[in-house]
Write a protein that holds these residues in place. Sequence first.
Motif, short mmCIF file in Angstrom:
data_model
loop_
_atom_site.label_atom_id
_atom_site.label_comp_id
_atom_site.label_asym_id
_atom_site.label_seq_id
_atom_site.Cartn_x
_atom_site.Cartn_y
_atom_site.Cartn_z
N VAL A 90 0.87 -1.21 -0.03
CA VAL A 90 -0.14 0.02 0.26
C VAL A 90 0.80 1.29 0.12
O VAL A 90 1.87 1.48 0.79
CB VAL A 90 -0.99 -0.09 1.37
CG1 VAL A 90 -1.92 1.30 1.28
CG2 VAL A 90 -1.83 -1.22 1.33
N GLY A 91 0.53 2.13 -0.97
CA GLY A 91 1.35 3.47 -0.98
C GLY A 91 0.40 4.49 -0.52
O GLY A 91 -0.79 4.71 -0.97
N VAL A 92 1.07 5.58 0.30
CA VAL A 92 0.35 6.62 0.73
C VAL A 92 1.27 7.80 0.58
O VAL A 92 2.42 7.97 0.69
CB VAL A 92 -0.13 6.51 2.18
CG1 VAL A 92 -0.72 7.84 2.66
CG2 VAL A 92 -0.78 5.30 2.34
N ASP A 93 0.53 8.98 -0.15
CA ASP A 93 1.28 10.30 -0.23
C ASP A 93 0.06 11.48 -0.51
O ASP A 93 -1.01 11.09 -0.83
CB ASP A 93 1.93 9.99 -1.61
CG ASP A 93 3.22 11.30 -1.83
OD1 ASP A 93 4.20 10.70 -1.41
OD2 ASP A 93 2.76 12.49 -1.97
N LEU A 94 0.51 12.56 -0.15
CA LEU A 94 -0.47 13.61 -0.11
C LEU A 94 -0.72 14.12 -1.60
O LEU A 94 -1.65 14.64 -2.14
CB LEU A 94 -0.08 14.85 0.76
CG LEU A 94 -0.27 14.79 2.03
CD1 LEU A 94 0.64 15.77 2.84
CD2 LEU A 94 -1.59 14.67 2.57
N SER A 95 0.45 13.91 -2.64
CA SER A 95 0.48 14.44 -3.89
C SER A 95 -0.24 13.40 -4.82
O SER A 95 0.12 12.46 -4.99
CB SER A 95 1.90 14.45 -4.54
OG SER A 95 1.90 15.02 -5.91
N LYS A 96 -1.50 13.73 -5.35
CA LYS A 96 -2.25 12.91 -6.22
C LYS A 96 -1.66 12.83 -7.52
O LYS A 96 -1.22 11.68 -8.07
CB LYS A 96 -3.54 13.61 -6.40
CG LYS A 96 -4.31 13.63 -5.12
CD LYS A 96 -5.78 14.22 -5.56
CE LYS A 96 -6.68 14.06 -4.11
NZ LYS A 96 -7.92 14.58 -4.48
N LYS A 97 -0.58 13.77 -7.98
CA LYS A 97 -0.05 13.52 -9.12
C LYS A 97 1.18 12.50 -9.08
O LYS A 97 1.40 11.85 -10.21
CB LYS A 97 0.69 14.85 -9.66
CG LYS A 97 -0.42 15.97 -10.24
CD LYS A 97 0.03 16.90 -11.06
CE LYS A 97 -1.08 17.83 -11.75
NZ LYS A 97 -0.49 19.09 -12.39
N THR A 148 0.03 -6.52 -13.99
CA THR A 148 0.08 -6.42 -12.64
C THR A 148 0.64 -5.44 -11.97
O THR A 148 1.56 -5.02 -12.11
CB THR A 148 0.78 -7.66 -12.07
OG1 THR A 148 0.23 -8.90 -12.55
CG2 THR A 148 0.36 -7.92 -10.55
N PRO A 149 -0.39 -4.46 -11.14
CA PRO A 149 0.43 -3.22 -10.78
C PRO A 149 1.30 -3.44 -9.71
O PRO A 149 1.11 -4.59 -8.80
CB PRO A 149 -1.09 -2.62 -10.09
CG PRO A 149 -2.07 -3.20 -10.92
CD PRO A 149 -1.76 -4.58 -11.14
N LEU A 150 2.18 -2.64 -9.54
CA LEU A 150 3.21 -2.80 -8.48
C LEU A 150 2.61 -2.63 -7.06
O LEU A 150 2.99 -3.38 -6.11
CB LEU A 150 4.37 -1.81 -8.59
CG LEU A 150 5.46 -1.68 -7.74
CD1 LEU A 150 6.42 -3.16 -7.97
CD2 LEU A 150 6.35 -0.47 -7.87
N TYR A 151 1.65 -1.63 -6.95
CA TYR A 151 1.12 -1.40 -5.75
C TYR A 151 -0.30 -1.81 -5.91
O TYR A 151 -1.05 -2.05 -6.75
CB TYR A 151 0.88 0.20 -5.55
CG TYR A 151 2.08 0.76 -4.96
CD1 TYR A 151 2.60 0.85 -3.78
CD2 TYR A 151 3.09 1.40 -5.96
CE1 TYR A 151 3.71 1.41 -3.31
CE2 TYR A 151 4.23 1.73 -5.67
CZ TYR A 151 4.59 1.87 -4.36
OH TYR A 151 5.75 2.60 -4.10
N ASP A 152 -0.75 -2.53 -4.75
CA ASP A 152 -2.21 -3.02 -4.65
C ASP A 152 -3.19 -2.03 -4.45
O ASP A 152 -4.43 -1.93 -4.68
CB ASP A 152 -2.29 -4.24 -3.60
CG ASP A 152 -1.27 -5.29 -3.70
OD1 ASP A 152 -1.77 -6.24 -4.46
OD2 ASP A 152 -0.13 -5.31 -3.28
N SER A 153 -2.43 -1.03 -3.70
CA SER A 153 -3.43 0.31 -3.38
C SER A 153 -2.71 1.68 -3.14
O SER A 153 -1.34 1.51 -2.45
CB SER A 153 -4.11 0.03 -1.96
OG SER A 153 -5.19 1.19 -1.59
N LEU A 154 -3.33 2.69 -3.79
CA LEU A 154 -2.38 3.71 -3.51
C LEU A 154 -3.41 4.84 -3.08
O LEU A 154 -4.62 4.90 -3.53
CB LEU A 154 -1.88 4.14 -4.95
CG LEU A 154 -0.68 3.51 -5.19
CD1 LEU A 154 -0.72 3.99 -6.98
CD2 LEU A 154 0.55 4.03 -4.60
N VAL A 155 -3.39 5.55 -1.94
CA VAL A 155 -4.06 6.41 -1.25
C VAL A 155 -3.55 7.61 -0.89
O VAL A 155 -2.49 7.97 -0.59
CB VAL A 155 -4.72 5.58 -0.10
CG1 VAL A 155 -5.86 6.67 0.73
CG2 VAL A 155 -4.88 4.28 0.02
#
Length: 228
Positions: free
Chosen positions: A166-173, A208-215
């Motif tokens: 799971v990846g988390v970041d404030l920057s949507k871009k 197959t995406p590297l990340y299962d979820s990006l938030v």
Amino acid sequence: INSINAYLSKLYYGYGTILSELPQSDCLSLMAEESLLMDTKKGTDESSAKMVCESNAVNALRLAVDLDGNNVVAMHMLAAMTGGENDGGEGRASNEFVSALFDDFADTFDEKLGALGYKVPQLVGEAAYDMLKMSNMDTFHSALDAGCGTGLAGRFLRPLLDGPLVGVDLSKKMLELAARCTITKGCGLKDGDASEREGSEEDERSRTPLYDSLVSLDLETATIDELV
């Protein structure tokens, strides 16, 4: 009118930033420019000239904020230069500022870090691998890539997992770029870097995406439910 004000706001922000970063010697040189709209007579030596530059930088940033209340980068810079009087006493950069800053930086982020010889993602992967070996496990069950950006660290974390990344970041871009990465493409992996495979197995890996979820979240206030 709003678009014009937004454009002028960016100009004043740029002007204020340049003035604030000028060394004392350059500020003193500016004092000889009669065409400048600032009180150059107060800049009689390098120290006083620097104060004139900083004072006018603050004025330019205030104009930038007045012209566009959504210019969060100018707001942050103004707060930094005025001792935090404009940041509500939070003592940290606002989420809006961080998001806007890295959104602007997203398209050239990987290229610029590569030019600097940036090794942090690889070091993160190596540290995670060392922890895995010390735990006597073959793989981790899951991983949270906090502040994942464009996914550079995810490339090194994925091989260590048998569960979700799971990846988390404030920057949507930044997250949009990370979302394009697959097991065999993107996120720091150059063309030709992936191991060669044939047939359906390679096709599956490339999809197959590297990340299962990006938030897009602030981890200081995020809940477990928002991350799952």
